[in-house]
Write a protein that holds these residues in place. Structure first.
Motif, mmCIF file in Angstrom:
data_model
loop_
_atom_site.group_PDB
_atom_site.id
_atom_site.type_symbol
_atom_site.label_atom_id
_atom_site.label_comp_id
_atom_site.label_asym_id
_atom_site.label_seq_id
_atom_site.Cartn_x
_atom_site.Cartn_y
_atom_site.Cartn_z
ATOM 1 N N GLY A 1 0.355 -1.287 -0.085
ATOM 2 C CA GLY A 1 0.320 0.487 0.392
ATOM 3 C C GLY A 1 1.005 1.176 -0.119
ATOM 4 N N GLY A 2 0.298 2.257 0.781
ATOM 5 C CA GLY A 2 1.291 3.582 0.059
ATOM 6 C C GLY A 2 0.268 4.193 -0.515
ATOM 7 N N LYS A 3 0.028 4.996 -0.551
ATOM 8 C CA LYS A 3 -0.321 6.896 -1.167
ATOM 9 C C LYS A 3 -0.025 6.501 -2.900
ATOM 10 C CE LYS A 3 0.000 10.385 1.714
ATOM 11 N NZ LYS A 3 0.560 9.075 3.140
ATOM 12 N N ARG A 4 1.193 6.735 -2.965
ATOM 13 C CA ARG A 4 2.510 5.914 -4.256
ATOM 14 C C ARG A 4 2.066 7.460 -4.912
ATOM 15 N NH1 ARG A 4 3.782 1.520 -3.656
ATOM 16 N NH2 ARG A 4 2.016 -0.456 -3.909
ATOM 17 N N VAL A 5 2.609 8.430 -3.873
ATOM 18 C CA VAL A 5 2.507 9.942 -4.051
ATOM 19 C C VAL A 5 3.993 10.649 -4.537
ATOM 20 C CG1 VAL A 5 3.620 12.088 -2.804
ATOM 21 C CG2 VAL A 5 1.947 11.360 -1.968
ATOM 22 N N ARG A 6 5.219 10.111 -5.188
ATOM 23 C CA ARG A 6 6.631 9.847 -5.543
ATOM 24 C C ARG A 6 6.125 9.455 -6.724
ATOM 25 N NH1 ARG A 6 6.890 9.019 -0.907
ATOM 26 N NH2 ARG A 6 8.686 10.213 1.246
ATOM 27 N N PRO A 7 5.609 7.904 -7.364
ATOM 28 C CA PRO A 7 4.529 8.044 -8.313
ATOM 29 C C PRO A 7 3.601 9.054 -9.126
ATOM 30 C CG PRO A 7 4.917 5.641 -7.306
ATOM 31 C CD PRO A 7 5.518 6.932 -6.562
ATOM 32 N N PHE A 8 3.104 9.427 -8.069
ATOM 33 C CA PHE A 8 1.822 10.381 -9.460
ATOM 34 C C PHE A 8 3.043 11.826 -10.023
ATOM 35 C CE2 PHE A 8 -0.685 14.002 -8.204
ATOM 36 C CZ PHE A 8 -1.447 13.268 -9.184
ATOM 37 N N LEU A 9 4.448 11.670 -8.875
ATOM 38 C CA LEU A 9 5.042 12.866 -9.214
ATOM 39 C C LEU A 9 5.922 13.230 -10.648
ATOM 40 C CD1 LEU A 9 6.640 13.907 -5.834
ATOM 41 C CD2 LEU A 9 4.872 15.911 -7.543
ATOM 42 N N VAL A 10 6.576 11.476 -11.117
ATOM 43 C CA VAL A 10 6.841 11.007 -11.802
ATOM 44 C C VAL A 10 5.970 11.081 -13.568
ATOM 45 C CG1 VAL A 10 7.678 9.242 -13.029
ATOM 46 C CG2 VAL A 10 8.757 9.743 -10.416
ATOM 47 N N PHE B 1 13.439 14.255 -7.085
ATOM 48 C CA PHE B 1 13.905 13.291 -8.223
ATOM 49 C C PHE B 1 12.868 13.760 -8.967
ATOM 50 C CE2 PHE B 1 14.059 9.592 -10.202
ATOM 51 C CZ PHE B 1 14.845 9.318 -11.072
ATOM 52 N N SER B 2 11.587 12.507 -7.871
ATOM 53 C CA SER B 2 10.079 11.842 -8.989
ATOM 54 C C SER B 2 9.717 13.713 -9.796
ATOM 55 C CB SER B 2 9.468 12.274 -7.792
ATOM 56 O OG SER B 2 10.019 10.509 -7.208
ATOM 57 N N GLY B 3 10.197 14.397 -8.999
ATOM 58 C CA GLY B 3 9.723 15.692 -10.025
ATOM 59 C C GLY B 3 9.899 16.551 -10.943
ATOM 60 N N GLU B 4 10.793 15.980 -10.616
ATOM 61 C CA GLU B 4 12.160 16.260 -12.592
ATOM 62 C C GLU B 4 12.218 15.776 -13.419
ATOM 63 O OE1 GLU B 4 16.415 16.927 -11.624
ATOM 64 O OE2 GLU B 4 16.686 16.093 -10.342
ATOM 65 N N SER B 5 11.534 14.037 -13.204
ATOM 66 C CA SER B 5 12.074 12.809 -13.948
ATOM 67 C C SER B 5 11.317 12.967 -15.041
ATOM 68 C CB SER B 5 11.425 11.810 -13.040
ATOM 69 O OG SER B 5 10.539 11.593 -12.406
ATOM 70 N N ARG C 1 11.931 24.730 -17.497
ATOM 71 C CA ARG C 1 10.270 24.241 -16.952
ATOM 72 C C ARG C 1 10.887 23.066 -16.200
ATOM 73 N NH1 ARG C 1 5.613 22.590 -20.324
ATOM 74 N NH2 ARG C 1 5.194 24.589 -21.850
ATOM 75 N N CYS C 2 12.293 22.164 -15.808
ATOM 76 C CA CYS C 2 12.200 21.490 -15.220
ATOM 77 C C CYS C 2 13.174 22.044 -13.450
ATOM 78 C CB CYS C 2 14.255 21.689 -16.128
ATOM 79 S SG CYS C 2 15.088 19.287 -15.202
ATOM 80 N N GLN C 3 13.277 23.166 -13.678
ATOM 81 C CA GLN C 3 13.644 23.862 -12.990
ATOM 82 C C GLN C 3 11.894 24.719 -12.022
ATOM 83 O OE1 GLN C 3 16.233 25.217 -10.898
ATOM 84 N NE2 GLN C 3 17.324 24.174 -12.058
ATOM 85 N N ALA C 4 10.974 24.769 -12.705
ATOM 86 C CA ALA C 4 10.366 24.704 -12.017
ATOM 87 C C ALA C 4 9.049 23.608 -11.900
ATOM 88 C CB ALA C 4 8.863 25.107 -13.272
ATOM 89 N N LEU C 5 9.434 22.564 -12.189
ATOM 90 C CA LEU C 5 9.428 21.501 -11.228
ATOM 91 C C LEU C 5 10.296 20.790 -10.149
ATOM 92 C CD1 LEU C 5 8.473 18.939 -14.549
ATOM 93 C CD2 LEU C 5 7.102 19.634 -12.902
ATOM 94 N N ARG C 6 10.956 21.278 -10.766
ATOM 95 C CA ARG C 6 11.927 21.155 -9.354
ATOM 96 C C ARG C 6 11.782 21.971 -7.808
ATOM 97 N NH1 ARG C 6 17.517 18.797 -9.619
ATOM 98 N NH2 ARG C 6 17.817 19.852 -7.450
ATOM 99 N N ASP D 1 9.122 22.098 -2.998
ATOM 100 C CA ASP D 1 8.744 22.641 -1.695
ATOM 101 C C ASP D 1 7.282 21.689 -1.519
ATOM 102 O OD1 ASP D 1 9.669 25.251 -1.805
ATOM 103 O OD2 ASP D 1 8.308 26.532 -3.636
ATOM 104 N N VAL D 2 6.314 21.039 -2.168
ATOM 105 C CA VAL D 2 6.022 19.987 -1.904
ATOM 106 C C VAL D 2 6.476 18.920 -0.856
ATOM 107 C CG1 VAL D 2 4.483 17.671 -2.835
ATOM 108 C CG2 VAL D 2 3.729 20.304 -3.483
ATOM 109 N N GLY D 3 7.354 18.919 -1.199
ATOM 110 C CA GLY D 3 8.427 17.800 -0.055
ATOM 111 C C GLY D 3 8.355 18.057 1.075
ATOM 112 N N LEU D 4 8.892 19.476 1.664
ATOM 113 C CA LEU D 4 9.358 20.212 2.627
ATOM 114 C C LEU D 4 7.293 20.261 3.212
ATOM 115 C CD1 LEU D 4 11.175 20.770 4.398
ATOM 116 C CD2 LEU D 4 11.164 22.952 3.353
#
Lengths: 300, 300
Positions: A49-58, A193-197, A208-213, A218-221
């Motif tokens: 289980g888990g919310k799979r937030v990181r895969p969602f960001l990817v 990493f998930s966001g910039e991938s 665009r890369c910078q925006a996603l990073r 910010d979301v991570g923090l």
């Protein structure tokens, strides 16, 4: 935020979770003898289980950068392998010593410690194997860039360094700068990493890369501060793990340093800032905006 | 074999060991806060000695395939990171529970268990980071090929699978086929990777790649049998670790299944076979021939 937004984010997360779980099962190695046990443990941990937030960001960062779903899904699976490896090792008795994870026995309780160490090792290795495969991206330069970025996010200056720092930080006098750096390493780096991938996969232009990073940072923090708030106030059922554990261990967090109200204000501020980063993507980034709102909503 | 060959092999190994150690120190990450401890543990484990057989295989296979030293040295360092990670995790109390390694306290005794788990994790990650860097090879396709081959050698169908198998194999009734497969996974796969890495780096033709794989495979199995012979007969000082441990734990080995004499004969046969694989390289492969003779000489 309205409940509508929350429901949308929940649904979108659930869709990704289903896709990623299917993919993970396909990517697991096959055994022919006693090594089956380490693969069973990998599968147990991956599918707990888990919310799979990181895969969602990817998946979402890939979609808005014009990347095909099959590429994105492989990177999402690799990120979830890396995340799951970190959970398995962090739960070990010599680390955070958690018997429960996502409401189920952690891997070293369900199997044993040796199997847990090995399952984590194999998942970390599998993450890199998935990324290096040409099915992930036709351009090997892009695959190397993903591998470099993931390795930096996970290594001694990323997640592992953050976990070492965290273990040694108990009862230490940390200020906000050091806490921020600790969190950026321990949980932030893999989320960034998930966001910039998606931008790497889509060979997107730098802004665009910078925006996603920036968004992912910010979301991570915010996510971490909300977690600390829930740890302070929440009950164990909501968290799927033992509540109040960090504060009992004398670990400094934003919440313990700044207090509950200031921490909550900071999390809201970070969420607004995260959403502003998405302006250049227009309506296309609505799912990522909803995710940010969904995360902050947990703290309400 | 003559002592001359043995001395030559020792000297050649020592030269490589020195080069690789210098490189490893340069490749270690720098810390700015408490995460320094995991980097100290990585350095402690990396520089604890050892014959550096795997880096030697990388350097020599690279040289005879026309690869420049700086490329080869990075791959040799990556292989040593991967090997050292496996030693650290294998020594943990929940695994083989070894307090000594190469005549010094193992990482979990010198530091603690958490640091040992994290140092292993960071070294595994670093191995992939080194390979993905363009300094390793200008062609990213070659870098991806190295990463894929290393990941397969280390994962659940490679070293980690072999270690799981080995842990579960105690007091099990294993035949020679299963023992061979176990050893091929546990120690053979990384040795084969070390031998073939020069051919991958040099984009060598398939028959040269196959020859180096065959050589490394046979040398690896001979190496393991010699280790088992030394474990059975040798004393702890020679080994730098506790002798007689495997047989006491009821682990089946070639030696326990076939007896000391048959095992020694098998090791000699494998050494001859390994040397035959090198025919296509002519005089250029003399160092690799000497290595094979050096390994078998340990069993005399």
């Amino acid at each position: 935020m309205t409940n509508d937004n929350n429901d949308l984010a929940t649904l979108a997360l659930r869709d990704v979770a289903e896709l990623v779980e299917e993919k993970l099962i396909k990517l697991l190695p096959k055994a022919v003898d006693l090594e089956q046990q380490v693969i069973d443990a990998m599968e147990y941990a991956l599918l707990a289980g888990g919310k799979r937030v990181r895969p969602f960001l990817v998946m979402e960062s890939s979609r808005i950068c014009g990347v095909g779903e099959s590429s994105a899904l492989r990177v999402a699976a690799a990120v979830e392998c890396a995340h799951t490896y970190s959970l398995i090792h962090d739960d070990l008795p010599c680390m955070d010593d958690d018997d429960m994870r996502r409401g189920q026995p952690s891997v070293h309780k369900k199997f044993d410690e040796a199997t847990a160490v090995l399952a984590g090792d194999a998942l970390l290795t599998l993450a890199f194997e998935i990324l290096a495969d040409e099915q992930t991206h036709a351009n090997p330069r892009v695959r190397c860039e993903l591998i470099t970025a993931l390795a930096k996010a996970l290594g001694a200056n990323g997640m592992v360094g953050g976990q070492m720092f965290d273990l040694l930080a108990e009862n230490q006098d940390l200020d906000k700068i050091r806490i921020t750096r600790l969190q950026r390493m321990k949980t932030g780096a893999l989320i960034v990493f998930s966001g910039e991938s998606g931008a790497i996969l889509g060979m997107a232009e730098e802004r665009r890369c910078q925006a996603l990073r920036g968004y992912a940072h910010d979301v991570g923090l915010a996510f971490q501060i909300v977690d600390d708030l829930l740890d302070e106030e929440g009950d164990s059922d909501d968290l799927g793990k033992t509540a109040g554990k960090d504060s009992k261990a004398g670990k400094a967090t934003f919440v313990s340093l700044a207090g509950v109200d200031a921490a909550r204000t900071k999390a809201f501020m970070l969420t607004d800032q995260a959403i502003q980063h998405l302006d250049i993507f227009g309506d296309n980034a609505e799912n990522l905006r909803n995710l940010a709102k969904f995360i902050i909503n947990r703290a309400n």
